[in-house]
Design a protein around this motif. Sequence first.
Motif, short mmCIF file in Angstrom:
data_model
loop_
_atom_site.label_atom_id
_atom_site.label_comp_id
_atom_site.label_asym_id
_atom_site.label_seq_id
_atom_site.Cartn_x
_atom_site.Cartn_y
_atom_site.Cartn_z
N PRO A 556 0.38 12.72 -0.53
CA PRO A 556 0.83 11.67 0.39
C PRO A 556 1.71 10.64 -0.32
CG PRO A 556 -1.55 12.02 0.55
CD PRO A 556 -1.09 12.76 -0.67
N ALA A 557 2.87 10.38 0.24
CA ALA A 557 3.79 9.43 -0.37
C ALA A 557 3.20 8.03 -0.43
CB ALA A 557 5.11 9.43 0.39
N GLN A 558 2.30 7.69 0.50
CA GLN A 558 1.70 6.35 0.55
C GLN A 558 0.27 6.35 0.00
OE1 GLN A 558 3.37 3.57 1.51
NE2 GLN A 558 5.17 4.88 1.71
N PHE A 559 -0.02 7.29 -0.88
CA PHE A 559 -1.40 7.45 -1.39
C PHE A 559 -1.97 6.15 -1.95
CE2 PHE A 559 -4.25 8.49 -4.98
CZ PHE A 559 -5.26 9.16 -4.29
N GLY A 560 -1.24 5.49 -2.85
CA GLY A 560 -1.76 4.27 -3.47
C GLY A 560 -2.08 3.19 -2.47
N ARG A 561 -1.17 2.97 -1.55
CA ARG A 561 -1.38 1.94 -0.53
C ARG A 561 -2.57 2.29 0.37
NH1 ARG A 561 2.69 -1.75 2.68
NH2 ARG A 561 1.39 -2.33 4.46
N GLU A 562 -2.67 3.57 0.75
CA GLU A 562 -3.76 3.98 1.62
C GLU A 562 -5.12 3.80 0.95
OE1 GLU A 562 -2.73 7.96 2.63
OE2 GLU A 562 -1.07 7.39 3.95
N VAL A 563 -5.20 4.10 -0.35
CA VAL A 563 -6.46 3.92 -1.08
C VAL A 563 -6.87 2.46 -1.11
CG1 VAL A 563 -7.57 4.09 -3.35
CG2 VAL A 563 -6.20 6.00 -2.49
N LEU A 564 -5.92 1.58 -1.42
CA LEU A 564 -6.25 0.15 -1.50
C LEU A 564 -6.53 -0.44 -0.12
CD1 LEU A 564 -3.80 -1.08 -4.28
CD2 LEU A 564 -6.21 -0.48 -4.46
N ALA A 565 -5.89 0.09 0.91
CA ALA A 565 -6.20 -0.36 2.27
C ALA A 565 -7.66 -0.04 2.60
CB ALA A 565 -5.27 0.30 3.27
N GLY A 566 -8.11 1.14 2.15
CA GLY A 566 -9.52 1.50 2.35
C GLY A 566 -10.45 0.61 1.56
N LEU A 567 -10.09 0.33 0.32
CA LEU A 567 -10.91 -0.54 -0.52
C LEU A 567 -11.08 -1.91 0.10
CD1 LEU A 567 -12.25 -1.29 -3.32
CD2 LEU A 567 -9.95 -1.96 -4.05
N LEU A 568 -10.00 -2.42 0.69
CA LEU A 568 -10.01 -3.78 1.26
C LEU A 568 -10.44 -3.80 2.72
CD1 LEU A 568 -6.65 -5.00 -0.34
CD2 LEU A 568 -8.98 -5.48 -1.12
N ASP A 569 -10.83 -2.64 3.25
CA ASP A 569 -11.30 -2.53 4.63
C ASP A 569 -10.24 -3.00 5.62
OD1 ASP A 569 -13.09 -1.82 6.60
OD2 ASP A 569 -14.11 -3.75 6.63
N ALA A 574 -2.52 0.16 6.29
CA ALA A 574 -2.06 1.23 5.41
C ALA A 574 -0.63 1.64 5.73
CB ALA A 574 -2.99 2.44 5.52
N ASP A 575 -0.25 1.55 6.98
CA ASP A 575 1.12 1.84 7.39
C ASP A 575 1.91 0.54 7.37
OD1 ASP A 575 3.51 2.47 8.64
OD2 ASP A 575 2.58 3.75 10.14
N TRP A 576 2.95 0.46 6.54
CA TRP A 576 3.72 -0.78 6.40
C TRP A 576 4.33 -1.21 7.72
CZ3 TRP A 576 8.94 -1.25 7.43
CH2 TRP A 576 9.66 -0.06 7.58
N ARG A 577 4.58 -0.24 8.62
CA ARG A 577 5.20 -0.60 9.90
C ARG A 577 4.29 -1.44 10.78
NH1 ARG A 577 7.06 5.53 10.82
NH2 ARG A 577 5.00 5.72 9.89
N ASN A 578 2.98 -1.37 10.52
CA ASN A 578 2.05 -2.22 11.27
C ASN A 578 2.05 -3.65 10.76
OD1 ASN A 578 1.27 -0.01 12.77
ND2 ASN A 578 -0.54 0.44 11.54
N ARG A 579 2.75 -3.88 9.65
CA ARG A 579 2.76 -5.21 9.04
C ARG A 579 4.17 -5.81 8.97
NH1 ARG A 579 -1.02 -8.62 7.63
NH2 ARG A 579 -0.27 -8.86 5.50
N LYS A 580 5.08 -5.28 9.79
CA LYS A 580 6.45 -5.76 9.75
C LYS A 580 6.54 -7.20 10.26
CE LYS A 580 8.53 -2.47 12.05
NZ LYS A 580 9.63 -1.69 12.65
N HIS A 581 7.45 -7.96 9.65
CA HIS A 581 7.72 -9.33 10.07
C HIS A 581 9.19 -9.46 10.43
CE1 HIS A 581 3.81 -10.66 8.53
NE2 HIS A 581 4.05 -9.98 7.43
N SER A 582 9.51 -10.51 11.17
CA SER A 582 10.91 -10.79 11.46
C SER A 582 11.57 -11.29 10.18
CB SER A 582 11.02 -11.86 12.55
OG SER A 582 10.54 -13.11 12.05
N LYS A 583 12.89 -11.30 10.17
CA LYS A 583 13.61 -11.76 8.99
C LYS A 583 13.27 -13.21 8.66
CE LYS A 583 18.18 -11.99 6.85
NZ LYS A 583 19.62 -11.67 6.98
N ASP A 584 13.16 -14.04 9.68
CA ASP A 584 12.81 -15.45 9.46
C ASP A 584 11.43 -15.58 8.83
OD1 ASP A 584 15.22 -16.32 10.43
OD2 ASP A 584 14.49 -16.76 12.45
#
Length: 604
Positions: A556-569, A574-584
Amino acid sequence: MAPRILLCGDVLGRLNQLFKRVSSVNKSAGPFDALLCVGQFFPDSPEHLEEFTAFIHGGSVVPLPTYFIGDYGLAAPKILLQASKDSANRGFKMDGLKICDNLYWLKGSGKFPLFGLSVAYLSGRKSSSVQQFGTYTEDDVDALRAIAEEPGIVDLFLTYPLIDVHYSSASDIPAGLSEAVGSDSTISELVQEIKPRYHIAGTKGIYYAREPYSNVDAVHVTRFIGLASVGNRDKQKFIHAISPTPASTMSSTEIAMKTTNATLSPYTFVEKRISPTDTTKRSSDSISDSQYWRYDVSQKRQKHEAGHGDKMCFKFVSSGSCSRGEKCNFRHDIDAREQCVRGVCFDFLNKGKCERGPDCNFKHSLLEEGDRHPSRRPGSENTRSGRSKECWFCLSSPNVESHLIISIGENYYLAMAKGPLVEDHVLIIPVEHMPSTLSMSSESEIELSRFQNSLKSYCKSQEKEVIFFEWASIRGTHANLQAIPIPSSKAVMVEKVFSLAAQKLGFKFVAKKFDSISDGRKFLKTQIDGDSSLFYAQIPGGTILLHHVEEKERFPAQFGREVLAGLLDMADNADWRNRKHSKDEEMKIVEDFKKRFQEYDPNC
């Protein structure tokens, strides 16, 4: 406070009647945040065309954000074609193409956040013929199947056709409903795959709300709501209000709560009704593997059509991994993945053409032959010069998002992560276009170590530890070393969590401990040879976890992020698109971080 959402069935162009009802409901039970319309949105007769176009052209006002999926009916091609050509609507806009103020067309399929809710949709009806509007394509379906494999729970799933598998017995079907609508097996499969908390559909004049049902391989229940058309003769309910708490904000206990009237999944009954002669019997191995049992591409695609063996897997090409592995009936094309990363249109790669034409925001040409010759090592001079023009991370590229940059050195720069997993999630990125930080010169290691030590000191002041990890792929484009802070109390669990994740993927990490970051980096540089990929993580205590990834290994290309997302509950993050912000918002996040990090910044 939970968002307040209105749901509506087939509008059929009757916007005056719809918004009069919305106004009434708003006064008695509002205010509501948005209106979601399923079923045919455009008029079915000329008598409603004038009132409909009055809203489109600004003569009448759409009172609240309104989203629709039924992109067919009178005037639909003209209005939607005009909206598609609007420069503001080009590219993949999963949150809707703007038709006029407060009115948005959910085109094709996708998933987007709406007031904290995760909303997925499939627009249009099933059709054997290719039409520009009003029907969905196999590509739309494949995109949803890829979304179904992503972490997180979908709160709302919008479709037009009602599917008869929502009834557990014949007596459960409302009178007249079986004649009013047909069954769409594709949507049946998608609902089983996506497992939404709410499935909303149009039902051609019938209102029906089914008891919540349990999902296979998921703890939450699904509620189905079928809505009648606006102004129907039988005065069936066509508007319905809900106020669901977003799943992303709920605890696991809250998610798993079931009502007393919850039933078994209606799809269980469908599976039992299928004759053994109609489908290939699944092996015991595939039944035990929930991911492959829920969506066996080879069986489902081969039942309806043939000749798709040459098509590429959307999930693999878009994300770099596919959980179905060798059982996937589509090609896992690494070269296509490389092209996709660099902005080439998936439809162009898959079909040789793109139906969106000039409205598509992606490239419709492949890289030059010299840039992708297999004998060239990624990172060679010619390759780098060609790629840097398109690369998101090259400072000379017009595509670089310079507002995310925090600090620039001679060989490396520090930038805020796009869609960060947690606050202060940053990337250490080579200034030069290189496939991994381990490919950089030995002289540049001094600067990299300074960045890493500065981040460690900064995190320590916040009572945190920092995890560094990198996916050093032989087909990598521009390297980035990720740095993610975690609470100090979680540090003792890091190695165990990474090891458990590795075990699930069938490998074991090589673990080595070093006295300093620079010593660990010297070891890592001896491990890269240009012929294989590797993943490594530098974790608290000086330990490095290393795994060499074989050519045919699915990693998995996002393996590291997915593991830490699990650690932090925080699985939804885990998917960066769920955490997108506006440019401002991104600019403010960067400025706030700069102020906190200034005394530690090695370049200040």
